[in-house]
Write an enzyme that holds these catalytic residues in place. Sequence first.
Site, mmCIF file in Angstrom:
data_model
loop_
_atom_site.group_PDB
_atom_site.id
_atom_site.type_symbol
_atom_site.label_atom_id
_atom_site.label_comp_id
_atom_site.label_asym_id
_atom_site.label_seq_id
_atom_site.Cartn_x
_atom_site.Cartn_y
_atom_site.Cartn_z
ATOM 1 N N LYS A 71 0.865 -1.193 0.000
ATOM 2 C CA LYS A 71 0.000 0.000 0.000
ATOM 3 C C LYS A 71 0.892 1.231 0.000
ATOM 4 O O LYS A 71 2.030 1.177 0.493
ATOM 5 C CB LYS A 71 -0.891 0.029 1.256
ATOM 6 C CG LYS A 71 -2.190 0.749 1.038
ATOM 7 C CD LYS A 71 -3.220 -0.144 0.351
ATOM 8 C CE LYS A 71 -4.511 0.553 0.095
ATOM 9 N NZ LYS A 71 -5.511 -0.357 -0.462
ATOM 10 N N GLY B 32 -24.912 3.229 0.775
ATOM 11 C CA GLY B 32 -23.859 3.768 -0.111
ATOM 12 C C GLY B 32 -24.220 3.465 -1.548
ATOM 13 O O GLY B 32 -24.526 2.321 -1.899
ATOM 14 N N GLY C 259 -22.315 4.751 -4.307
ATOM 15 C CA GLY C 259 -21.204 5.254 -5.124
ATOM 16 C C GLY C 259 -20.798 4.168 -6.108
ATOM 17 O O GLY C 259 -21.637 3.391 -6.576
ATOM 18 N N ASN C 260 -19.509 4.104 -6.415
ATOM 19 C CA ASN C 260 -19.028 3.120 -7.381
ATOM 20 C C ASN C 260 -19.442 1.694 -6.975
ATOM 21 O O ASN C 260 -20.050 0.965 -7.760
ATOM 22 C CB ASN C 260 -17.497 3.234 -7.493
ATOM 23 C CG ASN C 260 -16.913 2.134 -8.337
ATOM 24 O OD1 ASN C 260 -16.523 1.094 -7.819
ATOM 25 N ND2 ASN C 260 -16.863 2.328 -9.640
ATOM 26 N N GLY D 61 -21.601 0.539 -4.396
ATOM 27 C CA GLY D 61 -23.024 0.320 -4.112
ATOM 28 C C GLY D 61 -23.887 0.317 -5.359
ATOM 29 O O GLY D 61 -24.773 -0.535 -5.517
HETATM 30 P P1 NAD Z 1 -17.589 6.200 -3.527
HETATM 31 O O1 NAD Z 1 -16.950 7.419 -3.006
HETATM 32 O O2 NAD Z 1 -17.776 6.028 -4.985
HETATM 33 O O3 NAD Z 1 -19.039 6.024 -2.872
HETATM 34 C C1 NAD Z 1 -19.270 6.139 -1.504
HETATM 35 C C2 NAD Z 1 -20.786 6.228 -1.286
HETATM 36 O O4 NAD Z 1 -21.035 6.251 0.123
HETATM 37 C C3 NAD Z 1 -21.442 7.484 -1.863
HETATM 38 O O5 NAD Z 1 -22.707 7.129 -2.393
HETATM 39 C C4 NAD Z 1 -21.649 8.367 -0.632
HETATM 40 O O6 NAD Z 1 -22.772 9.246 -0.773
HETATM 41 C C5 NAD Z 1 -21.949 7.302 0.399
HETATM 42 N N1 NAD Z 1 -21.750 7.768 1.756
HETATM 43 C C6 NAD Z 1 -20.806 8.600 2.257
HETATM 44 N N2 NAD Z 1 -21.038 8.829 3.561
HETATM 45 C C7 NAD Z 1 -22.123 8.098 3.893
HETATM 46 C C8 NAD Z 1 -22.852 7.898 5.070
HETATM 47 N N3 NAD Z 1 -22.505 8.517 6.216
HETATM 48 N N4 NAD Z 1 -23.898 7.063 5.033
HETATM 49 C C9 NAD Z 1 -24.263 6.462 3.892
HETATM 50 N N5 NAD Z 1 -23.643 6.619 2.738
HETATM 51 C C10 NAD Z 1 -22.572 7.423 2.739
HETATM 52 O O7 NAD Z 1 -16.730 4.992 -2.899
HETATM 53 P P2 NAD Z 1 -16.682 3.490 -3.412
HETATM 54 O O8 NAD Z 1 -15.548 3.337 -4.369
HETATM 55 O O9 NAD Z 1 -18.044 3.046 -3.778
HETATM 56 O O10 NAD Z 1 -16.208 2.739 -2.080
HETATM 57 C C11 NAD Z 1 -17.123 2.420 -1.039
HETATM 58 C C12 NAD Z 1 -16.426 1.535 -0.021
HETATM 59 O O11 NAD Z 1 -15.933 0.353 -0.656
HETATM 60 C C13 NAD Z 1 -15.208 2.157 0.666
HETATM 61 O O12 NAD Z 1 -15.184 1.661 1.989
HETATM 62 C C14 NAD Z 1 -14.040 1.603 -0.121
HETATM 63 O O13 NAD Z 1 -12.856 1.585 0.656
HETATM 64 C C15 NAD Z 1 -14.537 0.195 -0.391
HETATM 65 N N6 NAD Z 1 -13.873 -0.443 -1.549
HETATM 66 C C16 NAD Z 1 -14.004 0.083 -2.794
HETATM 67 C C17 NAD Z 1 -13.395 -0.554 -3.868
HETATM 68 C C18 NAD Z 1 -13.550 -0.032 -5.268
HETATM 69 O O14 NAD Z 1 -13.094 -0.722 -6.200
HETATM 70 N N7 NAD Z 1 -14.172 1.090 -5.478
HETATM 71 C C19 NAD Z 1 -12.632 -1.738 -3.650
HETATM 72 C C20 NAD Z 1 -12.533 -2.239 -2.360
HETATM 73 C C21 NAD Z 1 -13.165 -1.584 -1.313
#
Ligand code: NAD
Length: 430
Positions: free
Chosen positions: A105, A225, A227-228, A230
């Site tokens: 990391k 959630g 985002g990407n 969810g």
């Molecule tokens: P993102 O920033 O695209 O989306 C995050 C989402 O969470 C958004 O919809 C945001 O509105 C929502 N959010 C923020 N605060 C919140 C709250 N208090 N309550 C409810 N929703 C809330 O991030 P992502 O890439 O979707 O990642 C989400 C999680 O998955 C993170 O913990 C990340 O570390 C983990 N993750 C992501 C990946 C990846 O490939 N993107 C891989 C492994 C782990």
Amino acid sequence: MTKHLDVFSETAELIRTVGKEYNYKKGLLESFIIPDRIVEVKLPIKIDGKLKIFKGFRVQHNNLRGPYKGGIRFHEEVNHEEVMALSLWMSLKTAIAGIPYGGAKGGVIVNPKELSEKELEELSKEYTRKIFDVIGPNTDIPAPDVNTNPKIINWMVDEYVKIAKDRKLDYSEEALYGTFTGKSIKNHGLDGREEATGFGGAVILRELAKKLHKSPSNISVSIQGFGNVGHFFAKFAEGFGFKIVAVSDSKGGVTDKNAGFSNGLDIEKVYSCKLEKGKIADCYCVGGVCDISKSKSLSNNQLLELPVDVLIPSALGNVITTENMDKIQAKAIIEMANGPISPEAHEYLSKKGVVIIPDILANSAGVTASYLEWRQNIEGIKMNNTQVLSELEKILTNAFNDVWTESEEKKVDLRYASYGIALKRLLGNP
Ligand code: NAD
């Protein structure tokens, strides 16, 4: 800082507990836990004409199964303890996914929002120059993480390739691009990386339903959630026939609880509505129609406590803790976010019989897609979106089944079984 030390100590403690149960010698476990190498670099950058020194890290945890692998985050609170904990997780995650990588990391202490685009580009390139000697297509392969994205990775990889060519490194140009993953599709990236993590989670949900002998149409799912992770999870799970009955973002969510979870939300409609209105709480979309007057909006805490079959925390860490664990009604939880359930809540819910798919398995399709991107560069081939998703499906299904079987044979929960499998793959038979 203490929080991150805690995460490292908690993970190390679980490795010791599981390792002891699997008869590994204490010395071997202690040696595994400590990272191979911690690199700290000075990054002098001109900000508004004045020289400012930033600090960056790269922690290479181990390369027992292949090159070191892990993302780079840009954040004000990055420190080497945090990066160390995340690198250890990466070692476990790549082993559980069964891909030929170790764990690493990286991070830079910076608030990227305070920099201009030009300054951010210079910082990204300087970081690459400073870690150049410890990374490479067969050595250590960085990727995006918090606050880093394909644009930043493109700057980094282009700088890496430029220096590698100057130094006449013995790799093809395409293989040199394999030093970083998470590049844009146009810049030697992978078609399918964007949706990979959510897709992988939906595949795991489908496999879980098979194990529980339940049809997807009889399974209600709520997702925190959008985002990407969810959003793509919701999209693919809906495609597999599951009923998504509640979704939320940081501003709250919607559910069809009033309709007794009978319909399931129309995910593509909810997504376009969110893009248009800026929040999900105004997007009650069922059967192709969005009608907020029929909706029941809810807070993020209420979403976590709904009486659904499966709960998907896919936003933040530590959302299920001793504060709310006794209110959780879901029968299964798939940890798509990193660390959404505290250790105490994990123990409480597991004892209650809730099936918990651990993050190191549930969200491992992200790093697995990185592996496909790297393989594509190293082998000089091009995979299309269908091939990528189909390969991810195979790898994730195998990983899930291996962990499930281990859990049944050893009569332990799935997180424990995941660690057991990771240790066997990393350290061999005791
Ligand atoms: P993102 O920033 O695209 O989306 C995050 C989402 O969470 C958004 O919809 C945001 O509105 C929502 N959010 C923020 N605060 C919140 C709250 N208090 N309550 C409810 N929703 C809330 O991030 P992502 O890439 O979707 O990642 C989400 C999680 O998955 C993170 O913990 C990340 O570390 C983990 N993750 C992501 C990946 C990846 O490939 N993107 C891989 C492994 C782990």
